[in-house]
Write a protein that holds these residues in place. Structure first.
Motif, short mmCIF file in Angstrom:
data_model
loop_
_atom_site.label_atom_id
_atom_site.label_comp_id
_atom_site.label_asym_id
_atom_site.label_seq_id
_atom_site.Cartn_x
_atom_site.Cartn_y
_atom_site.Cartn_z
N UNK A 1 68.90 -56.57 -84.06
CA UNK A 1 70.03 -55.85 -84.25
C UNK A 1 71.52 -56.63 -83.72
N UNK A 2 71.24 -57.65 -83.16
CA UNK A 2 72.69 -58.31 -82.60
C UNK A 2 73.21 -59.25 -83.60
N UNK A 3 74.35 -59.22 -83.82
CA UNK A 3 75.31 -60.21 -84.82
C UNK A 3 75.56 -61.46 -83.87
N UNK A 4 75.29 -62.51 -84.63
CA UNK A 4 75.71 -63.73 -84.07
C UNK A 4 76.80 -64.60 -85.00
N UNK A 5 77.54 -65.52 -84.19
CA UNK A 5 78.79 -65.93 -84.92
C UNK A 5 78.53 -67.47 -84.51
N UNK A 6 78.57 -68.34 -85.87
CA UNK A 6 78.58 -69.70 -85.71
C UNK A 6 79.93 -70.35 -85.76
N UNK A 7 80.31 -71.15 -85.14
CA UNK A 7 81.62 -72.09 -85.03
C UNK A 7 81.34 -73.53 -85.18
N UNK A 8 81.83 -73.95 -86.17
CA UNK A 8 82.07 -75.59 -86.47
C UNK A 8 83.25 -76.05 -86.34
N UNK A 9 83.48 -77.17 -85.32
CA UNK A 9 84.61 -77.82 -85.43
C UNK A 9 84.43 -79.07 -85.76
N UNK A 10 85.28 -79.49 -86.98
CA UNK A 10 84.84 -80.71 -87.71
C UNK A 10 85.96 -81.43 -88.23
N UNK A 11 86.53 -82.55 -88.21
CA UNK A 11 87.42 -83.14 -88.82
C UNK A 11 88.81 -82.43 -88.74
N UNK A 12 88.86 -81.81 -87.51
CA UNK A 12 90.29 -81.05 -87.40
C UNK A 12 90.19 -79.58 -87.88
N UNK A 13 89.15 -79.25 -88.31
CA UNK A 13 89.31 -77.82 -88.95
C UNK A 13 88.07 -77.01 -88.30
N UNK A 14 88.29 -75.58 -88.54
CA UNK A 14 87.37 -74.85 -87.75
C UNK A 14 86.72 -73.93 -88.78
N UNK A 15 85.14 -73.83 -88.81
CA UNK A 15 84.64 -73.37 -89.71
C UNK A 15 83.81 -71.99 -89.01
N UNK A 16 83.58 -70.95 -89.63
CA UNK A 16 83.10 -69.84 -88.81
C UNK A 16 82.35 -68.93 -89.74
N UNK A 17 81.23 -68.21 -89.11
CA UNK A 17 80.33 -67.46 -90.22
C UNK A 17 79.54 -66.75 -89.16
N UNK A 18 78.99 -65.47 -89.77
CA UNK A 18 78.35 -64.54 -88.84
C UNK A 18 77.14 -63.93 -89.70
N UNK A 19 76.08 -63.62 -88.80
CA UNK A 19 75.21 -62.75 -89.59
C UNK A 19 74.26 -61.97 -88.46
N UNK A 20 73.47 -60.94 -89.05
CA UNK A 20 72.91 -60.19 -87.95
C UNK A 20 71.43 -60.19 -88.21
N UNK A 21 70.79 -60.18 -86.98
CA UNK A 21 69.17 -60.39 -86.73
C UNK A 21 68.58 -58.79 -87.17
N UNK A 22 67.68 -59.15 -87.96
CA UNK A 22 66.87 -57.46 -88.12
C UNK A 22 65.49 -57.83 -88.09
N UNK A 23 64.41 -56.81 -87.70
CA UNK A 23 63.12 -56.96 -87.42
C UNK A 23 62.33 -57.07 -88.76
N UNK A 24 61.49 -58.24 -88.59
CA UNK A 24 60.54 -57.97 -89.65
C UNK A 24 59.29 -57.30 -89.50
N UNK A 25 58.89 -56.57 -90.70
CA UNK A 25 57.34 -55.78 -90.34
C UNK A 25 56.21 -56.76 -90.17
N UNK A 26 55.08 -56.11 -89.60
CA UNK A 26 53.90 -56.93 -89.59
C UNK A 26 53.34 -57.13 -90.94
N UNK A 27 52.80 -58.34 -91.21
CA UNK A 27 52.16 -58.35 -92.38
C UNK A 27 50.47 -57.84 -92.22
N UNK A 28 50.26 -56.88 -92.70
CA UNK A 28 48.70 -56.04 -92.62
C UNK A 28 47.82 -56.63 -93.19
N UNK A 29 48.01 -57.30 -94.44
CA UNK A 29 46.88 -58.00 -95.26
C UNK A 29 47.42 -58.74 -96.49
N UNK A 30 46.67 -59.83 -96.57
CA UNK A 30 46.94 -60.69 -97.72
C UNK A 30 45.55 -60.77 -98.49
#
Length: 279
Positions: free
Chosen positions: A105-134
């Motif tokens: 449930x934490x949001x993370x931010x990506x920062x990239x500095x490339x060729x004199x320009x700054x790129x950013x993005x963010x996404x939130x981590x969510x829990x995944x259920x257990x796989x009970x059966x295949x």
């Protein structure tokens, strides 16, 4: 008859020689853009400390040179604590860290500095259920003679869960990608099934005994679900009832020059992996 053949060959030779003019064709070139492959996937049951991000530039038509991005500055920040995780340049387009700390449930931010320009993005981590059966069956798919695989799990009680599935066989050129959400299944046991259609043109065979299938199930944020839903739709082709292909933009924003946006996506997911051998 022989004279006719000789005359025909002579005419063909003259025609070929007279068509040796060089024709310059203008090939449309698009703006070279940064391409971001930043999937921080935390395998459930591991620390998730080791992560990598790949950067390259889009490839011009007929260009055979390497497009690896070297010399960029890449960091990921935990928005809750402010902790920064630097990614080290491996001088081959790959940037790595061994200290990433994934937290639900934490949001993370990506920062990239490339060729004199700054790129950013963010996404939130969510829990995944257990796989009970295949398990495998032939009753729920579109063809009752074709084997399908079933992945069983319990959706969480909270609404708004979204899932991304990737199914891979060694003999297939590309994996099968699917997305789903809990709009109609919230809080219930879910039986997600997967079937491969026989496609002679693409030399794709249905699931057969002995096939080894790697199943990856990710819990994803809603923005990434929306992005992948469009991507998967585009991968479906352009038949008479298919959607018209469009440029799919990810979540990487150029804060220096918004018009020079990047391709790709920054995602943070928790996942379960299972390897299943078809019987």
């Amino acid at each position: 008859m022989k004279n006719y053949i000789k005359l025909f060959l002579a005419v063909c030779t003259i025609s070929v020689v007279s068509c040796e003019d060089v024709i310059d064709v203008d090939v449309q070139t698009d703006t070279l853009r940064l391409v971001v492959e930043a999937s921080l996937d935390w395998e459930k049951g591991t620390t998730g400390n080791d992560q990598s991000i790949t950067l390259r530039t889009s490839t011009p038509f007929f260009d055979t040179q390497s497009t690896d991005v070297i010399g960029a500055e890449v960091n990921v920040t935990n928005n809750s604590t402010g902790e920064v995780y630097p990614f080290t340049d491996q001088n081959n387009g790959t940037y790595t860290t061994t200290t990433f700390d994934p937290q639900i449930y934490v949001t993370y931010t990506l920062e990239i500095i490339y060729d004199g320009e700054r790129f950013t993005a963010e996404d939130t981590l969510r829990p995944v259920p257990n796989i009970k059966e295949v398990y495998q069956d032939t009753e729920d798919g579109f063809d009752d003679e074709t084997i399908e695989l079933h992945i069983v799990f319990d959706d969480f009680q909270d609404e708004g869960d979204s899932y991304f599935f990737k199914f891979e066989r060694p003999q297939d050129l590309l994996p099968t990608l699917e997305v789903g959400d809990d709009e109609f299944i919230n809080g219930n046991e879910v039986d997600w099934w997967y079937e491969i259609d026989d496609d002679e043109d693409e030399e794709i065979k249905p699931l057969l005994p002995g096939d080894i299938v790697t199943i990856n199930m990710h819990s994803i944020s809603r923005p990434y679900y929306n992005y992948m839903d469009i991507v998967i739709d585009q991968l479906g082709g352009v038949g008479i009832f298919e959607s018209t292909p469009v440029e799919v933009k990810g979540n990487c924003i150029n804060t220096t020059d918004p018009e020079n946006y990047a391709h790709g996506y920054f995602r943070v997911t928790q996942k379960n992996s299972v390897i299943y051998t078809v019987e």
